[in-house]
Design an enzyme around this catalytic site. Structure first.
Site, PDB file in Angstrom:
ATOM      1  N   LYS A  21       0.627  -1.069   0.151  1.00  0.00           N
ATOM      2  CA  LYS A  21       0.179  -0.443  -0.262  1.00  0.00           C
ATOM      3  C   LYS A  21       1.198   1.424  -0.045  1.00  0.00           C
ATOM      4  O   LYS A  21       0.625   1.863  -0.474  1.00  0.00           O
ATOM      5  CB  LYS A  21      -0.908   0.090   1.126  1.00  0.00           C
ATOM      6  CG  LYS A  21      -2.003  -1.051   1.134  1.00  0.00           C
ATOM      7  CD  LYS A  21      -3.284  -1.312   1.577  1.00  0.00           C
ATOM      8  CE  LYS A  21      -3.981  -2.161   1.393  1.00  0.00           C
ATOM      9  NZ  LYS A  21      -3.754  -3.295   1.788  1.00  0.00           N
TER      10      LYS A  21
HETATM   11  C1  LIG Z   1      -4.032  -5.236   1.103  1.00  0.00           C
HETATM   12  C2  LIG Z   1      -3.787  -5.917   0.676  1.00  0.00           C
HETATM   13  C3  LIG Z   1      -3.599  -7.475  -0.523  1.00  0.00           C
HETATM   14  C4  LIG Z   1      -4.673  -6.898  -1.299  1.00  0.00           C
HETATM   15  O1  LIG Z   1      -5.052  -5.719  -2.396  1.00  0.00           O
HETATM   16  P1  LIG Z   1      -6.483  -5.467  -2.688  1.00  0.00           P
HETATM   17  O2  LIG Z   1      -4.890  -4.499  -4.068  1.00  0.00           O
HETATM   18  O3  LIG Z   1      -7.111  -4.679  -2.210  1.00  0.00           O
HETATM   19  O4  LIG Z   1      -6.553  -6.531  -4.473  1.00  0.00           O
HETATM   20  C5  LIG Z   1      -2.967  -8.375  -0.260  1.00  0.00           C
HETATM   21  N1  LIG Z   1      -1.850  -8.054   0.761  1.00  0.00           N
HETATM   22  C6  LIG Z   1      -1.729  -7.127   1.777  1.00  0.00           C
HETATM   23  C7  LIG Z   1      -0.080  -7.221   2.409  1.00  0.00           C
HETATM   24  C8  LIG Z   1      -2.002  -5.998   1.488  1.00  0.00           C
HETATM   25  O5  LIG Z   1      -1.823  -4.812   2.398  1.00  0.00           O
END
Ligand SMILES: *Cc1c(COP(=O)(O)O)cnc(C)c1O
Length: 492
Positions: free
Chosen positions: A109
């Site tokens: 993120k």
């Molecule tokens: C948010 C997240 C995901 C999922 O990603 P999306 O874009 O919501 O599909 C997968 N792995 C981690 C570690 C995350 O923080």
């Protein structure tokens, strides 16, 4: 380039308006009117991450000047990242882990939330709003911390994060309550994530509060993954990974690859789909779920049905039943029919389910969907360590399992890039137990040290000694006092 709502085609906004608004007035998500093409792949070959990010963002955010985009990019992808490459690749035979966890909070993120604040302040200046923007976020762990780090000390912006007091890991909690920055506010909620999320949603639609805040020159916005300003920066690393493979002679220019993504809210994999539509040579988009396998069922049957039990797994960031960004894919596979998208979303709201037709299922054929059970996750972590001496986290392990199965079933031998979405240290307990077969009763912080000692990997600096940092956020509130809490913080 203008942006439509997925739920109506009559109102268009510029990219800066879409970024400020976050979500369209009709409740739909903003989508670009077309997907710009990469004219000449070869020209991108020698660009570094920041240069490539500028090229991609310029194509989408056309009401920003080139200088503005450049400034945003250079302010985002700086020394906060512990790898000069920003998103390096780790080769394990014909699979390549795209490490997206070298930012401030050890999860992917950071890739988007490092730049969103800069895009937002630039957009606000552009419209001469002369207002203070307050970012309001409910988090189950990763998003909140990444948003706090991204928006920390950004001028003209305040950020308030609510998290369920007993619903996040020890590390995640410490990461948030020790948050620095004089514009950051963290509140522990006596309730679960749904309470936090609903409370925030209610605040967003509270007309009275909106007027009250406007008098104080304040507007509310969101750092949620539905913001187009989060989605577009995620396209960059897929193109970057491809170029990296070509540069290192792992593939020929124009050779197709497959991409595997551990998926929750469908944002990360949607960015890969956009990259494909832009002309990046991608064959399959492998959508990997955990035991909350609603997307697997959707891709394989065309039925999206949330009437099922929510499961708590070792990959909590993917424990999700409503994948908001899927609405953007629906828009593409219905050939941009906003009435049909609206009817599906209404059906989801009223009947908790919807079903797409045969033609739309066919339009989704670039996707392959499958899931990993908890035991598969454990085995995947073990296998990757034993075969390649490389430790992956639980989310990445979900994708590895599904990609390996895909390869065996399909006999498709194209190289696979797997989005590695978190550092194993972020989920140290589950990872350590998977590698050790034992059921130790350590706390998260002890597991971090164990993982580092036993497997000889350095603890990433952002969480090193995190249990010794000073706690600076102690506010607690109930789900009925969230609005008052926001008013008190903003002195409104
Ligand atoms: C948010 C997240 C995901 C999922 O990603 P999306 O874009 O919501 O599909 C997968 N792995 C981690 C570690 C995350 O923080």
């Amino acid at each position: 380039m203008l942006y439509y709502s997925t739920r109506s085609s009559n109102k268009k906004v510029t990219s800066s308006e879409a970024i400020i608004n976050g979500i369209a007035e009709d409740g739909g998500l903003y989508v670009p009117e077309y997907l710009p093409k990469i004219e000449n792949l070869k020209e991108l070959l020698d660009l570094n991450y920041k240069q490539l990010a500028c090229v991609v963002l310029n194509k989408f955010f056309t009401d920003f000047t080139k200088e503005e985009i450049k400034e945003c990019v250079y302010n985002a992808y700086n020394e906060k990242f512990r790898s000069n490459e920003i998103a390096p690749l780790k080769k394990c035979e014909d699979m390549y882990f795209l490490e997206l966890f070298h930012g401030a909070t050890l999860a992917f993120k950071d890739m988007a939330l490092s730049i969103l604040p800069h895009l937002m302040t630039t957009a606000v200046k552009k419209h001469k709003l002369e207002k203070e923007v307050v970012i309001l976020t409910a988090t189950s762990g990763d998003t909140g911390k990444a948003a706090l780090e991204g928006f920390k000390d950004v001028e003209g912006i305040k950020i308030i994060v609510f998290f369920p007091r007993d619903g996040v890991s020890d590390v995640q909690k410490m990461q948030m309550i020790t948050q620095a920055g004089n514009n950051t506010h963290v509140v522990m909620l006596e309730g679960n994530f749904d309470d936090a999320q609903n409370g925030v949603k209610e605040i967003f639609v509270d007309k009275e509060l909106k007027d009250q805040l406007l008098e104080k020159n304040i507007i509310l916005s969101s750092a949620n993954s539905i913001n187009i300003g989060r989605l577009v920066p995620q396209i960059v690393y897929y193109i970057y990974a491809y170029m990296n493979l070509v540069r290192n002679k792992e593939i020929e220019l124009n050779e197709e690859i497959n991409i595997g993504v551990p998926t929750g809210n469908f944002g990360n994999i949607l960015a890969a789909y956009y990259a494909k539509q832009m002309g990046l040579p991608i064959n399959k988009l492998i959508c990997a779920s955990n035991e909350n396998n609603i997307l697997t069922d959707f891709i394989n049957t065309g039925v999206y049905d949330i009437n099922r039990k929510f499961k708590t797994t070792s990959s909590p960031s993917m424990d999700i039943l409503i994948s908001s960004n899927l609405e953007r894919l629906l828009y593409e596979i219905t050939t941009k029919d906003s009435d049909v998208v609206t009817s599906y979303m209404n059906s989801l709201k009223n009947k908790s389910a919807y079903k797409i037709n045969e033609k739309q299922i066919l339009n989704m054929r670039d996707f392959y969907g499958d899931y990993a059970k908890e035991i598969d996750v454990t085995n995947a972590i073990k296998e990757v360590y034993e075969k390649y001496n490389y430790v992956i986290d639980t989310h990445t392990a979900v994708a590895y399992h599904v990609c390996k199965n895909y390869k065996n079933i399909s006999k498709d031998n194209k190289k696979i890039v797997i989005a590695s979405t978190a550092s194993p240290f972020k989920f140290a307990g589950s990872v350590y137990r998977a590698l050790n077969k034992c059921n130790y009763e350590y706390n998260d912080f002890e597991f971090i040290n164990k993982l580092s000692e036993d497997f000889d990997i350095d603890i990433p600096s952002p969480i090193k000694d995190i249990d010794k940092l000073e706690v600076v956020h102690q506010q607690v509130c109930s789900k009925d006092t969230m609005k008052e809490t926001v008013c008190r913080i903003l002195k409104a």
